[in-house]
Enzyme design. Structure first.
Site, PDB file in Angstrom:
ATOM      1  N   ASP A   8      -2.368 -13.999 -10.378  1.00 34.64           N
ATOM      2  CA  ASP A   8      -1.630 -12.826  -9.756  1.00 34.64           C
ATOM      3  C   ASP A   8      -1.400 -11.911 -11.085  1.00 34.64           C
ATOM      4  O   ASP A   8      -0.704 -12.204 -11.812  1.00 34.64           O
ATOM      5  CB  ASP A   8      -0.325 -12.943  -9.386  1.00 34.64           C
ATOM      6  N   LYS A  67      -6.117 -17.928  -6.961  1.00 33.45           N
ATOM      7  CA  LYS A  67      -6.093 -16.752  -7.329  1.00 33.45           C
ATOM      8  C   LYS A  67      -4.886 -16.170  -7.978  1.00 33.45           C
ATOM      9  O   LYS A  67      -3.890 -16.301  -8.005  1.00 33.45           O
ATOM     10  CB  LYS A  67      -6.008 -15.964  -5.866  1.00 33.45           C
ATOM     11  N   GLU A  81     -10.848 -21.873  -5.820  1.00 37.79           N
ATOM     12  CA  GLU A  81     -10.093 -21.732  -7.245  1.00 37.79           C
ATOM     13  C   GLU A  81      -8.784 -20.845  -6.814  1.00 37.79           C
ATOM     14  O   GLU A  81      -8.620 -20.157  -5.878  1.00 37.79           O
ATOM     15  CB  GLU A  81     -11.097 -20.826  -8.279  1.00 37.79           C
ATOM     16  N   CYS A 141       4.251  20.703  19.969  1.00 40.60           N
ATOM     17  CA  CYS A 141       5.173  19.733  19.656  1.00 40.60           C
ATOM     18  C   CYS A 141       5.035  19.704  17.961  1.00 40.60           C
ATOM     19  O   CYS A 141       3.821  19.460  17.178  1.00 40.60           O
ATOM     20  CB  CYS A 141       4.719  18.178  20.217  1.00 40.60           C
ATOM     21  N   LYS A 175      -4.232 -16.573   1.520  1.00 46.73           N
ATOM     22  CA  LYS A 175      -3.057 -16.151   0.834  1.00 46.73           C
ATOM     23  C   LYS A 175      -1.987 -17.368   1.241  1.00 46.73           C
ATOM     24  O   LYS A 175      -1.860 -17.921   2.290  1.00 46.73           O
ATOM     25  CB  LYS A 175      -2.633 -14.843   1.114  1.00 46.73           C
ATOM     26  N   CYS A 188      10.072  14.153  24.978  1.00 47.79           N
ATOM     27  CA  CYS A 188       9.800  13.983  23.670  1.00 47.79           C
ATOM     28  C   CYS A 188      11.051  14.332  22.801  1.00 47.79           C
ATOM     29  O   CYS A 188      11.720  15.682  22.866  1.00 47.79           O
ATOM     30  CB  CYS A 188       8.817  14.895  23.419  1.00 47.79           C
ATOM     31  N   CYS A 230      10.381  18.253  20.893  1.00 48.89           N
ATOM     32  CA  CYS A 230       9.981  19.214  21.556  1.00 48.89           C
ATOM     33  C   CYS A 230      10.557  19.466  22.857  1.00 48.89           C
ATOM     34  O   CYS A 230      10.490  20.301  23.386  1.00 48.89           O
ATOM     35  CB  CYS A 230       8.398  19.755  21.405  1.00 48.89           C
ATOM     36  N   CYS A 265       4.086  12.257  24.345  1.00 54.01           N
ATOM     37  CA  CYS A 265       4.608  13.567  24.511  1.00 54.01           C
ATOM     38  C   CYS A 265       3.287  14.206  25.163  1.00 54.01           C
ATOM     39  O   CYS A 265       2.357  14.269  24.502  1.00 54.01           O
ATOM     40  CB  CYS A 265       4.982  14.037  23.165  1.00 54.01           C
ATOM     41  N   TYR A 324     -13.630 -15.364 -14.168  1.00 58.30           N
ATOM     42  CA  TYR A 324     -13.970 -16.075 -12.984  1.00 58.30           C
ATOM     43  C   TYR A 324     -15.163 -15.433 -12.241  1.00 58.30           C
ATOM     44  O   TYR A 324     -15.710 -15.857 -11.002  1.00 58.30           O
ATOM     45  CB  TYR A 324     -12.884 -16.147 -11.764  1.00 58.30           C
TER      46      TYR A 324
END
Length: 752
Positions: free
Chosen positions: A132, A130, A128, A455, A326, A431, A434, A449, A238
């Protein structure tokens, strides 16, 4: 438009994937609130509807990430304060998503596997459109509409009864309906009515709506029902929730019954006998999409036989017997202006593309993930070419898509647009937060790191996780506030325990806090009250909040249920860790024993070593049992066990956890119902089950309050052994554990 595949996750390490998950969760939570609660989404429908696909891709590639995918466990958003609350008798769950034809085939295959059906065994589905729109639940008692509620967060919705009574498609009374009937469907607005509504608002100088879905949601959620009455809302039924009597034996029959009762049902609903028929109907609906007169974003497939739906049951937030196929999302080309490095909670360095803003699927995009340094170079973590081996450079024209993620991805590079000004990006080896070395271990796709708790990026991200919705959820202490407190010289929050000493350090009178920008007596009082409230926390949420690698919400709940208290869990992990240490010691002792044959002159020392070895081996046996018990918990395993062990063995981290526990009142999981004969017992299934699948057996046992384990130990109460049972049955016999065959197990739980 051609469907875009999500980027292959094989080039990602665990750290990289986890960092992406955490960023996704933040954005998905914000999108949920904007869409479900504020009726003002900042993501297009296609972008949001496809958002969780990337979650699925990563979870399949990195199974341990399923535990931290908290947004997959969420449905909708909490209700707002403007409406009363209604508890759904039957939760209003969301649907899983399919994006490719192969996903639909996988859906069919998973159902057959769960039910034990062969590939040729008949299995029918409904297909069926869908819609929206906005999900709505209508409760009728003795044929009279008594209440209407939005989906809300799936468990609690908003009371919009007065508004729903104004919608012409919703009957006020039913004839011939069950005594209790909860009808579920979608409130929507047609394209024609939407255009007319916006035209009227424009004429009056009022606000116009972005799309029909926003208009429908905003209209239904008006505090004044008279405003709703003036809006042209429609309703398709539904599904159903609470029932006093079945509507039919099939989904098709139930929808026909709803139509006979006076509800509008979608005429494009069709029954399909195969995957090919389902996909053919999807294509037919997709071709009609532009001419339907209302918005749809896919096709929903459901197992038609309601008895089979009952057997299949539900996951935490989705039914096993339904899925939404979808429609494809969009992509666009734009210029890559810069590449920045972000440091995640686990220390992973993640490259982020800064883009010339471009619209993708109705959303303006200016940032996109680049995954890791190999992906930038056009290689996977094995050195093989991806994207045709094309390197991504600053200044390139890149293709961006949102088909499987909230966070946009860079999919391709247009080499024909290069002019020579493009710059190669050199991935940092330190990094950026740090300055600690950023190390990439052999075989790993991510550079991380090494700064750990020094950090700031890692520390702040851990704190954000600690106060997140699925963890401590402290009102008024979000990401923005944590960043302020982290850098505050007088009231710093650097570890979770600092949260619970904040009021004491503020002298209890808001002396320091109220003088900061945005804070006053009332806001400070509210924050301290919220912190005090969350001193009471369930064990599962507390474990999850610690942010231990691989220990997500599901694993945390499993651990809490199994051990019952933090002290018992910590003791078990400590004991299990000694297994590895004892094993190494025992190996050393064995080596020394072998040395005895060639070194008679060291007999005295060897005798001492041998006695020590016996003691070590005894310790090893005890520790081994603790380890097997820990990793034998269904859903835990060695990966989670080792993460727990490493975290609690780290002296600094353990000290922080111990200090935190001292500040909290941790509640044990609720005791299982005593009505079940297996409540509280530990059950292991082995061998082939012939009357139900393993998944069905596990789900049934857990629903009766039993703990399902994957291995046999002294703590096992029942072993259910089918044909082909092997070592587990042998061990159960040795330990004197009660053994049942499948018929015996079914008889045991029959009364339940």
């Amino acid at each position: 438009m051609k469907q875009i595949e999500p980027l292959d996750p094989s080039g990602l390490s665990q750290e990289q994937a986890q960092a992406e998950f955490l960023e996704l969760q933040t954005q998905l939570a914000a999108a949920d609130q904007a869409y479900h609660q504020n009726d003002a989404p900042f993501l297009s429908d296609a972008a949001y509807d496809a958002a969780k696909r990337r979650y699925k891709v990563l979870a399949e590639a990195f199974p341990e990430l399923k535990d931290i995918a908290t947004q997959l466990d969420s449905v909708g958003a909490p209700v707002t304060s403007g409406f009363g609350k209604i508890q759904h008798v039957v939760p209003m769950l969301s649907l899983g998503n399919a994006f490719e034809d192969s996903d639909v085939a996988d859906f069919d295959r998973s159902i057959r596997n769960y039910l034990g059906f062969g590939a040729s065994q008949p299995l029918r589905f409904t297909a069926e459109p869908k819609i929206d729109g906005l999900s709505l639940s209508l409760r009728y008692e003795k044929g009279v509409l008594i209440q209407a509620a939005t989906r809300g967060d799936g468990a609690t919705g908003e009371n919009v009864t007065a508004n729903a009574r104004t919608i012409a498609d919703i009957p006020q009374q039913l004839s011939g309906a069950p005594e209790v009937l909860e009808v579920r469907g979608e409130v929507y607005m047609s394209h024609e009515d939407f255009a007319a509504l916006n035209a009227r608002h424009t004429e009056r100088g009022g606000k116009t709506f972005a799309n029909p879905r926003n208009a429908a949601a905003g209209s239904l959620r008006q505090l004044d029902a008279e405003i709703t009455r003036l809006r042209p809302l429609r309703f398709f039924a539904y599904s159903w929730g609470d029932l006093s009597a079945p509507l039919a034996q099939t989904q098709t029959g139930a929808i026909e019954r709803l139509h006979e009762l006076g509800f509008q049902t979608n005429p494009l609903t069709q029954t399909c006998a195969s995957v090919a028929e389902m996909i053919a109907h999807y294509r037919q609906i997709e071709a009609q999409r532009a001419t339907l007169g209302y918005d749809i974003d896919g096709v929903v497939y459901k197992v038609d036989d309601l008895a089979l739906q009952g057997r299949l049951g539900f996951r935490s937030t989705t039914p096993r017997w339904a899925i939404a196929h979808k429609f494809p999302a969009e992509l666009a080309w734009t210029r890559l202006e810069a590449i920045d490095i972000q440091v995640g909670r686990t220390g992973a360095l993640s490259p982020v593309a800064r883009l010339t803003p471009v619209t993708v699927g109705g959303v303006v995009v200016s940032n996109a993930t680049l995954h890791n340094e190999d992906y930038i170079r056009g290689r996977d973590n094995k050195g093989e070419e991806i994207r045709g081996g094309k390197e991504i450079r600053i200044g390139d024209w890149v293709q961006v898509y949102r088909a499987g993620d909230v966070i946009p991805k860079v999919a391709d590079v247009d080499l024909t647009k290069r002019n020579g000004d493009e710059q190669t990006f050199d991935f940092p080896e330190t990094c950026p937060e740090c300055g600690s070395p950023a190390v990439r271990e052999e075989g790993d796709a991510v550079r991380r790191c090494t700064g750990g708790i020094i950090c700031p990026a890692q520390a702040i991200e851990k704190l954000k996780h600690f106060v997140s919705r699925k963890a401590f959820d402290i009102e008024g202490l979000g990401a923005k506030q944590l960043e302020m407190f982290y850098n505050d010289p007088d009231l710093p929050i650097r570890t979770p325990v600092d949260i619970y000493t904040l009021e004491q350090r503020d002298l209890g009178q808001f002396t320091k806090l109220k003088n900061r920008p945005g804070w006053g007596d009332q806001s400070a009082a509210n924050l301290f009250a919220a912190i005090t409230e969350k001193r009471n926390i369930s064990l599962g949420r507390m474990i999850f909040a610690l942010g231990i690698r691989h220990v997500g919400e599901v694993a945390a709940k499993d651990l809490a249920l199994h051990f019952g208290s933090w002290e018992d869990l910590a003791s078990a992990v400590d004991a299990a860790r000694s297994a590895a240490l004892a094993h190494r010691a025992a190996d050393l002792a064995e080596d020394q024993e072998r040395e005895r044959a060639s070194s008679e002159g060291r007999r005295a020392k060897i005798k001492e070593t041998r006695e020590a070895a016996l003691s070590v081996l005894e310790l090893h046996r005890t520790a081994r049992e603790a380890w097997e018990d820990l990793i034998g918990i269904d859903g835990i395993g060695a990966t989670v066990g080792l993460s727990l062990s490493d975290a609690l063995a780290n002296m600094q981290e353990r000290a922080v956890i111990d200090d935190l526990v001292a500040q909290l009142n941790i509640s044990a999981p609720a005791a299982p119902s005593q009505e079940s004969p297996v409540a509280g017992l530990t059950v292991v299934f082995t061998g082939k089950l012939e009357k139900m699948t393993r998944d069905e057996a596990k789900a049934r046992a857990e629903s009766l309050g039993a703990k399902v384990s994957g291995s046999v130990s002294k703590k096992t109460d029942i072993l259910v052994a089918g044909p082909g049972a092997g070592s587990k049955e042998k061990k159960a016999l040795e330990l004197g554990i009660r053994i049942l065959d499948e018929d015996g197990w079914l008889a045991e739980i029959a009364a339940s």
